[in-house]
Design a protein around this motif. Structure first.
Motif, mmCIF file in Angstrom:
data_model
loop_
_atom_site.group_PDB
_atom_site.id
_atom_site.type_symbol
_atom_site.label_atom_id
_atom_site.label_comp_id
_atom_site.label_asym_id
_atom_site.label_seq_id
_atom_site.Cartn_x
_atom_site.Cartn_y
_atom_site.Cartn_z
ATOM 1 N N TYR A 213 0.843 -1.210 0.000
ATOM 2 C CA TYR A 213 0.000 0.000 0.000
ATOM 3 C C TYR A 213 0.877 1.260 0.000
ATOM 4 O O TYR A 213 0.482 2.304 -0.487
ATOM 5 N N ARG A 214 2.080 1.127 0.562
ATOM 6 C CA ARG A 214 2.994 2.279 0.641
ATOM 7 C C ARG A 214 3.889 2.385 -0.577
ATOM 8 O O ARG A 214 4.618 3.360 -0.742
ATOM 9 N N GLU A 215 3.893 1.355 -1.414
ATOM 10 C CA GLU A 215 4.806 1.358 -2.563
ATOM 11 C C GLU A 215 4.101 1.863 -3.827
ATOM 12 O O GLU A 215 2.877 1.729 -3.960
ATOM 13 N N PRO A 216 4.894 2.399 -4.788
ATOM 14 C CA PRO A 216 4.282 2.927 -6.009
ATOM 15 C C PRO A 216 3.727 1.833 -6.928
ATOM 16 O O PRO A 216 4.248 0.724 -6.961
ATOM 17 N N GLY A 217 2.667 2.195 -7.643
ATOM 18 C CA GLY A 217 2.211 1.376 -8.764
ATOM 19 C C GLY A 217 1.300 0.218 -8.399
ATOM 20 O O GLY A 217 0.679 0.176 -7.339
ATOM 21 N N PHE A 218 1.242 -0.722 -9.346
ATOM 22 C CA PHE A 218 0.301 -1.826 -9.284
ATOM 23 C C PHE A 218 0.750 -2.981 -8.381
ATOM 24 O O PHE A 218 0.164 -4.071 -8.452
ATOM 25 N N GLY A 219 1.793 -2.776 -7.556
ATOM 26 C CA GLY A 219 2.274 -3.873 -6.715
ATOM 27 C C GLY A 219 1.165 -4.511 -5.899
ATOM 28 O O GLY A 219 1.078 -5.733 -5.775
ATOM 29 N N ILE A 220 0.273 -3.685 -5.389
ATOM 30 C CA ILE A 220 -0.783 -4.219 -4.520
ATOM 31 C C ILE A 220 -1.751 -5.108 -5.299
ATOM 32 O O ILE A 220 -2.401 -5.991 -4.733
ATOM 33 N N TRP A 221 -1.796 -4.918 -6.619
ATOM 34 C CA TRP A 221 -2.667 -5.741 -7.471
ATOM 35 C C TRP A 221 -1.891 -6.925 -8.071
ATOM 36 O O TRP A 221 -2.306 -8.070 -7.984
ATOM 37 N N MET A 222 -0.730 -6.596 -8.645
ATOM 38 C CA MET A 222 0.016 -7.609 -9.404
ATOM 39 C C MET A 222 1.122 -8.283 -8.579
ATOM 40 O O MET A 222 1.648 -9.312 -8.983
ATOM 41 N N GLY A 223 1.476 -7.657 -7.451
ATOM 42 C CA GLY A 223 2.600 -8.200 -6.679
ATOM 43 C C GLY A 223 2.147 -8.729 -5.330
ATOM 44 O O GLY A 223 2.935 -8.880 -4.408
ATOM 45 N N ASN A 224 0.864 -9.017 -5.227
ATOM 46 C CA ASN A 224 0.309 -9.474 -3.954
ATOM 47 C C ASN A 224 0.485 -10.992 -3.812
ATOM 48 O O ASN A 224 1.015 -11.645 -4.710
ATOM 49 N N PHE A 225 0.017 -11.539 -2.690
ATOM 50 C CA PHE A 225 0.047 -13.003 -2.528
ATOM 51 C C PHE A 225 -0.582 -13.653 -3.761
ATOM 52 O O PHE A 225 -1.565 -13.146 -4.303
ATOM 53 N N ARG A 226 -0.050 -14.808 -4.145
ATOM 54 C CA ARG A 226 -0.424 -15.342 -5.454
ATOM 55 C C ARG A 226 -1.857 -15.880 -5.508
ATOM 56 O O ARG A 226 -2.357 -16.187 -6.580
ATOM 57 N N ASP A 227 -2.511 -15.985 -4.336
ATOM 58 C CA ASP A 227 -3.871 -16.539 -4.384
ATOM 59 C C ASP A 227 -4.964 -15.468 -4.287
ATOM 60 O O ASP A 227 -6.145 -15.793 -4.381
ATOM 61 N N VAL A 228 -4.585 -14.184 -4.124
ATOM 62 C CA VAL A 228 -5.649 -13.208 -3.823
ATOM 63 C C VAL A 228 -6.577 -12.928 -5.009
ATOM 64 O O VAL A 228 -7.697 -12.462 -4.809
ATOM 65 N N LEU A 229 -6.136 -13.218 -6.219
ATOM 66 C CA LEU A 229 -7.010 -12.960 -7.365
ATOM 67 C C LEU A 229 -7.731 -14.218 -7.842
ATOM 68 O O LEU A 229 -8.507 -14.177 -8.798
ATOM 69 N N VAL A 230 -7.443 -15.343 -7.174
ATOM 70 C CA VAL A 230 -8.065 -16.598 -7.614
ATOM 71 C C VAL A 230 -8.855 -17.315 -6.510
ATOM 72 O O VAL A 230 -9.654 -18.208 -6.811
ATOM 73 N N ASN A 231 -8.625 -16.938 -5.275
ATOM 74 C CA ASN A 231 -9.265 -17.642 -4.167
ATOM 75 C C ASN A 231 -10.090 -16.648 -3.342
ATOM 76 O O ASN A 231 -9.549 -15.648 -2.840
ATOM 77 N N GLU A 232 -11.361 -16.947 -3.198
ATOM 78 C CA GLU A 232 -12.256 -15.970 -2.552
ATOM 79 C C GLU A 232 -11.857 -15.641 -1.119
ATOM 80 O O GLU A 232 -11.917 -14.495 -0.690
ATOM 81 N N GLU A 233 -11.467 -16.679 -0.400
ATOM 82 C CA GLU A 233 -11.100 -16.473 1.014
ATOM 83 C C GLU A 233 -9.847 -15.595 1.116
ATOM 84 O O GLU A 233 -9.769 -14.697 1.952
ATOM 85 N N ALA A 234 -8.886 -15.862 0.237
ATOM 86 C CA ALA A 234 -7.664 -15.053 0.222
ATOM 87 C C ALA A 234 -8.009 -13.627 -0.198
ATOM 88 O O ALA A 234 -7.517 -12.654 0.377
ATOM 89 N N ASN A 235 -8.872 -13.532 -1.171
ATOM 90 C CA ASN A 235 -9.276 -12.207 -1.654
ATOM 91 C C ASN A 235 -9.954 -11.400 -0.543
ATOM 92 O O ASN A 235 -9.763 -10.186 -0.433
ATOM 93 N N ALA A 236 -10.701 -12.101 0.308
ATOM 94 C CA ALA A 236 -11.411 -11.403 1.386
ATOM 95 C C ALA A 236 -10.430 -10.716 2.334
ATOM 96 O O ALA A 236 -10.744 -9.681 2.925
ATOM 97 N N THR A 237 -9.203 -11.257 2.463
ATOM 98 C CA THR A 237 -8.250 -10.662 3.407
ATOM 99 C C THR A 237 -7.749 -9.308 2.899
ATOM 100 O O THR A 237 -7.692 -8.344 3.656
ATOM 101 N N ILE A 238 -7.420 -9.235 1.610
ATOM 102 C CA ILE A 238 -6.959 -7.945 1.071
ATOM 103 C C ILE A 238 -8.145 -6.981 0.957
ATOM 104 O O ILE A 238 -8.010 -5.779 1.178
ATOM 105 N N THR A 239 -9.311 -7.522 0.682
ATOM 106 C CA THR A 239 -10.499 -6.662 0.570
ATOM 107 C C THR A 239 -10.781 -5.986 1.908
ATOM 108 O O THR A 239 -11.052 -4.782 1.966
ATOM 109 N N GLU A 240 -10.660 -6.729 2.980
ATOM 110 C CA GLU A 240 -10.894 -6.162 4.310
ATOM 111 C C GLU A 240 -9.846 -5.078 4.637
ATOM 112 O O GLU A 240 -10.159 -4.027 5.187
ATOM 113 N N PHE A 241 -8.606 -5.352 4.231
ATOM 114 C CA PHE A 241 -7.532 -4.366 4.447
ATOM 115 C C PHE A 241 -7.868 -3.060 3.715
ATOM 116 O O PHE A 241 -7.749 -1.964 4.278
#
Ligand SMILES: Cc1cc2nc3c(=O)[nH]c(=O)nc-3n(C[C@H](O)[C@H](O)[C@H](O)COP(=O)(O)OP(=O)(O)OC[C@H]3O[C@@H](n4cnc5c(N)ncnc54)[C@H](O)[C@@H]3O)c2cc1C
Length: 534
Positions: free
Chosen positions: A269-297
């Motif tokens: 969140y503190r770094e520039p660019g799409f890191g939070i989207w493209m450089g996140n844990f590898r399951d956050v865009l494919v697994n609903e439960e994992a996605n819920a963790t970043i969504t809550e953040f």
């Protein structure tokens, strides 16, 4: 009638410019037809306030020319539109491209003449030309759409679509401005307009999860480092899913402790660019439960940044998780809603009924305005194709063939449409990419195909129906695992402003750029397997 050119290219954005350069290199006679009055495509049209990259500038420029890389200097990590347009003009000068480009020429039809084995194009003002190859470089986001609201033409004040922004400066000072839309463009425009506006009213239907851009100038030392390491930068981009500099974290969000998870989210969140989207844990865009963790953040971040909890609640998306729609990057967007002269109208509670001569009327109020900014986006990916009457060898229309969703092979060719090559077309990796990286690959691939045909005396290439079917299956198989395919957005072909665009359709390729590249290379290694030549 003999063909006028070996190849016609429609569009003079990043794709068309590079394709022209490469085909000239083969010694072909090439003509580019461009609707605008200059090169640059996206960066020529989108002059709205706040328009700038989400890609790091130094990963976005062309990589093919050492001279261009050496001579051009980006001033910011995420360049604003005027600088990128200057860059496109710099490249056009450097490669002397303009002499082969016809500007102010919008193509309305392209018809394949089977007997002659040629494409004939016709512009809106009646100009015609013929060529063996037709290459579309017409852009993924180049067909602007207005909202389907009654009364749009009746408004008496100033009105602008962000994708057709005037070339003259537009002042917001002291004015009552209404912005319709809250997508990536709107988020940039709203933040900039809010700096000088009299009163700003934002009309929001669907809030998006926005993340900080953290733009900054590039200092001399960093400039030198970037120039010295371009080769490594582009190699890294080639290896990542979307050719961005950011690569997914190898860990899964659900494997690590809550503290570790929070630490990575906070860092990104503190770094520039799409890191939070493209450089996140590898399951956050494919697994609903994992996605819920970043969504809550992200939900927490919005609440922290927006002072009024009721406004914050309206800005928090409720119908999709973080990253399942295109993530707008922002520079103080949420803080705009803390300004006393900015208000947010939630169209889910009070829909717009009509545009009136004085402003915008919702179900509970009429907002008097001096200016309306339509940040209502584009008919994405297939829109620019639909706006041209493209007909293949038996007179069939591309529009009809794609009526229930696009069908292509490699997102580059369509069965029934010989010698038509579609750069950044549907089902091509460029649709989910740091786009110039994928454009360069596509253009190089198309150039090699044409060279191959010339060497062997072939005049016609077309994919087989089987290759097209298999590609479609591959597109669906790779797409299905992504959470974004379960959400309404332009990435799934949804545009509620257009009739018939209300059903989710796979229009992008979500298998990742490296896998896509492998598929293209496999076809070549197999003697252009999946294509028929004549
Ligand atoms: C506001 C905005 C910001 C973006 N930011 C990024 C980013 O940060 N990173 C990224 O990777 N991508 C970004 N994109 C996507 C961007 O479109 C691509 O990066 C890239 O510019 C596409 O280049 P292109 O040449 O394929 O298409 P375009 O740049 O869209 O060019 C297509 C050209 O074709 C012309 N054309 C279309 N139809 C016709 C016709 N019928 N007749 C004649 N001419 C025609 C158009 O006038 C246009 O000039 C952004 C897009 C937008 C709208």
């Amino acid at each position: 009638m003999a063909a006028d050119y070996d190849a016609i290219i429609i569009g003079a954005g990043i794709s068309g410019m590079y394709q022209l350069h490469r085909l000239r290199g083969l010694g072909l006679a090439v003509r580019v037809f461009e609707a605008g009055n200059g090169v640059g495509g996206t960066w020529y049209w989108n002059r709205y306030p706040g328009a700038r990259f989400d890609s790091e500038s130094w990963t976005y420029g062309y990589s093919f020319s050492d001279e261009i890389l050496r001579e051009w200097e980006w001033s910011e990590h995420f360049a604003a539109q005027p600088e990128t347009l200057r860059y496109c003009n710099f490249v056009a000068d450097k490669l002397d491209l303009r002499r082969d480009i016809e500007f102010n020429c919008r193509i309305r039809a392209a018809i394949y003449d089977d007997a002659a084995g040629e494409w004939e194009i016709e512009s809106e003002d009646g100009r015609r030309a013929r060529a063996r190859f037709l290459i579309t470089a017409i852009g993924p986001l180049s067909a602007p759409t207005m909202p389907s609201i009654p009364g749009v033409g009746t408004f008496r004040g100033e009105a602008y679509h962000t994708g057709l922004w005037p070339h003259e400066p537009v002042s917001f000072e002291g004015k009552r401005v209404g912005v319709i839309g809250t997508g990536a463009t709107a988020v940039q425009a709203i933040t900039e307009i809010a700096k000088t506006v009299g009163q700003l009213t934002v009309f929001q239907r669907t809030p998006n999860w926005c993340a900080p851009l953290h733009n900054s100038p590039i200092d001399a030392a960093t400039q030198a480092r970037i120039k010295a390491t371009y080769a490594e930068i582009f190699t890294r981009c080639r290896g990542t899913f979307g050719c961005f500099i950011h690569d997914a974290d190898p860990r899964k969000a659900l494997e690590v402790s809550p503290e570790e998870r929070e630490a990575l989210f906070e860092k990104l969140y503190r770094e520039p660019g799409f890191g939070i989207w493209m450089g996140n844990f590898r399951d956050v865009l494919v697994n609903e439960e994992a996605n819920a963790t970043i969504t809550e953040f992200m939900r927490r971040k919005i609440r922290e940044r927006v002072k009024d909890p009721a406004v914050a609640a309206k800005l928090i998306p409720t119908n999709h998780g973080f990253g399942t729609r295109r993530v707008p990057l922002e520079s103080g967007y949420y803080e705009v809603y803390n300004q006393p002269n900015v208000r947010l109208v939630d169209l889910r509670d009070t829909p717009i009924e009509r545009i009136t001569p004085a402003g915008i009327k919702t179900s509970d109020a009429e907002y008097e305005l001096d200016m309306i900014v339509y940040a209502t986006g584009f008919d994405a990916i297939t829109g620019a194709f639909d706006r041209i009457d493209i007909r293949g060898w038996d007179g069939r229309r591309l529009r009809d063939k794609w009526a229930h969703g696009p069908r292509t092979f490699l997102g580059l060719q369509v069965e029934g449409f010989p010698n038509l090559l579609t750069l950044v077309g549907p089902h091509n990796a460029a649709t989910f990419c740091n786009i110039p990286r994928c454009i360069e690959q596509n253009v190089d691939w198309v150039t090699a195909l044409i060279a191959y045909m010339r060497e062997r005396g072939f005049s016609r290439v077309e994919p087989t129906p089987e290759a097209e079917r298999e590609w479609l299956e591959h597109v669906y198989d790779t797409g299905r695992r992504m959470l974004f395919t379960q959400v309404d957005s332009w990435m799934m072909g949804i545009n509620s402003n257009l009739p018939g665009k209300n059903k989710r359709t796979f229009i992008v390729y979500a298998g990742g750029a490296p896998r896509y590249r492998e598929k293209c290379e496999e076809a070549v290694a197999g003697g252009y397997a999946g294509f028929t030549f004549r």
